[in-house]
Design an enzyme around this catalytic site. Structure first.
Site, PDB file in Angstrom:
ATOM      1  N   TRP A 164      18.900 -68.212 -16.200  1.00  0.00           N
ATOM      2  CA  TRP A 164      18.922 -67.956 -17.643  1.00  0.00           C
ATOM      3  C   TRP A 164      17.593 -67.330 -18.097  1.00  0.00           C
ATOM      4  CZ3 TRP A 164      20.688 -67.023 -22.237  1.00  0.00           C
ATOM      5  CH2 TRP A 164      19.906 -67.284 -23.359  1.00  0.00           C
ATOM      6  N   ASP A 187      23.378 -67.227  -3.211  1.00  0.00           N
ATOM      7  CA  ASP A 187      23.337 -67.858  -4.529  1.00  0.00           C
ATOM      8  C   ASP A 187      24.756 -68.153  -5.015  1.00  0.00           C
ATOM      9  OD1 ASP A 187      22.947 -68.498  -7.249  1.00  0.00           O
ATOM     10  OD2 ASP A 187      21.327 -67.039  -7.469  1.00  0.00           O
ATOM     11  N   HIS A 210      20.055 -70.303  -4.887  1.00  0.00           N
ATOM     12  CA  HIS A 210      19.688 -69.932  -6.252  1.00  0.00           C
ATOM     13  C   HIS A 210      18.275 -70.338  -6.649  1.00  0.00           C
ATOM     14  CE1 HIS A 210      20.257 -69.041 -10.487  1.00  0.00           C
ATOM     15  NE2 HIS A 210      19.884 -70.275 -10.805  1.00  0.00           N
TER      16      HIS A 210
END
Length: 384
Positions: free
Chosen positions: A147, A321, A353
């Site tokens: 994010w 990921d 990730h």
């Protein structure tokens, strides 16, 4: 499975002690752990009084780096300052609205307070408020993962004049398909056939953990897992049973993401993702943003990459990921290529990730070591 010695069907001992048990960085950091030079709280809004917790590391006169954590709803930790040469960079870590040490938090004040005026637009303006409060002028390096990469791209699109370089890890574009890959998978048919590969998704590599995530939701609600979880989070608890239900859902959401963030999950230690206070904030902020499509217009990032065409961009993405699959980086790179803005570097690591995966952490550190000094970069399009 504990990686010790197990007995085979033939009665022989099988030694698994030589197998790799972690993919995370441990003592391979180039730069030592450090304490912040300063820390503080900055009020950025009223009604509610959103106040950001921040820390300032490294060289006070160095090139500024704004670190944007993941989530939405994650938080920063001192280890995140270790990607950067403390003699060269001034590194700013801060917790975004509603999470970490910022106030009010979702866990303590509840979503009805902490999620008010908590949108992408607000977070972008918080970065500018923090710049001003800490005396950062001119351009800065913006470093974001997951994010944080989304927020970094949105910030750069809106304020290219403030950005010297974008350093992005685990690209998250946040389309509905991207979210369904992680949260929906085969949930709709799970009750009938839990191991059927009916839809693409992260569950393929984590069937046991997926079971724990899915079974929080009743069979009737599994057609839209994100909506079903959001409905639980939106309940106003009227009893201890309601509060327990919300906490169970928040922990399931949080632990699912924390587990699949690592190429080699920690089977018996979910870390911060298993902490009740962290999970309540993290899960509810994510569900809030995802229900509103990240508070962005469709294809906002890919449709506005011309705004960042003059900004040097570096991308690191784990090939394995399962939170933000590699195709998200591919889509961003294609969009940049279409406006003549190929990344300066694009590193695909043999990792998952997390920024704390060994290859990814080393790649990010090497990129920061090799950056052109911010003062030597050509002017951005916005400054020309």
């Amino acid at each position: 499975m504990r990686l010790a010695a197990l007995t085979s069907d033939e009665g022989k001992m099988i030694d698994f002690s030589g197998l790799q048990t972690t993919s995370a960085i441990t003592n391979e950091w180039k730069y030592p752990a450090a304490m912040p030079n300063k820390s503080g709280m900055l009020q950025v809004d009223t009604a509610p009084d959103h106040t950001l917790y921040w820390e300032d590391y490294g060289n006070p006169a160095g090139e500024p780096v704004m670190f944007l954590h993941g989530g939405p709803g994650g938080a920063c930790a001192p280890v995140m300052a270790r990607f950067f040469d403390p003699a060269r960079y001034r590194v700013i870590l801060f917790d975004q609205r509603g999470c970490g040490k910022s106030t009010p938090t979702v866990a303590q004040a509840g979503p009805e307070v902490a999620l008010v005026r908590n949108t992408t637009d607000d977070l972008v303006e918080d970065i500018n408020a923090l710049r001003d409060a800490l005396g950062i002028t001119g351009r800065m390096h913006v470093f974001g993962g997951s994010w944080g990469s989304t927020l970094a791209l949105v910030y750069a699109i809106r304020h290219p004049e403030n950005v010297a370089t974008l350093i992005l890890r685990g690209i998250f574009i946040g389309s509905r398909d991207d979210l369904r890959y992680m949260y929906q998978g085969n949930a709709a048919t799970f009750a009938e056939s839990p191991f059927a590969l009916t839809e693409p998704g992260s569950y393929v590599a984590y069937p046991d953990e997926w079971k724990a995530f899915v079974e929080v939701i009743s069979t009737a609600g599994r057609g839209d897992m994100m909506a079903a979880y959001k409905a639980i989070f939106d309940l106003v608890p009227a009893s201890d049973a309601d509060r327990d239900r919300q906490l169970r859902a928040a922990l399931a959401w949080s632990v699912w993401e924390g587990t699949i963030s690592n190429l080699i999950p920690k089977d018996d230690d979910p870390g911060k993702f298993g902490d009740a206070e962290f999970a309540l904030s993290f899960a509810q902020i994510e569900a809030h943003f995802f229900a509103q499509h990240l508070f962005l217009a469709p294809d906002y990032i890919l449709g506005n990459v011309d705004r960042i065409a003059n900004i040097p961009i570096h991308i690191v993405h784990g090939r394995f990921d399962q939170v933000c699959p590699l195709t998200q980086a591919s889509r961003l790179i294609d969009a940049l290529a279409a406006v003549g803005a190929a990344p300066v570097s694009y590193v695909r690591t043999n990792a998952g990730h997390s920024a704390m995966e060994l290859q990814t952490a080393l790649a990010l550190t090497a990129i920061m070591d090799g950056l052109m000094p911010a003062g030597d970069l050509p002017a951005s399009k916005a400054e020309q």
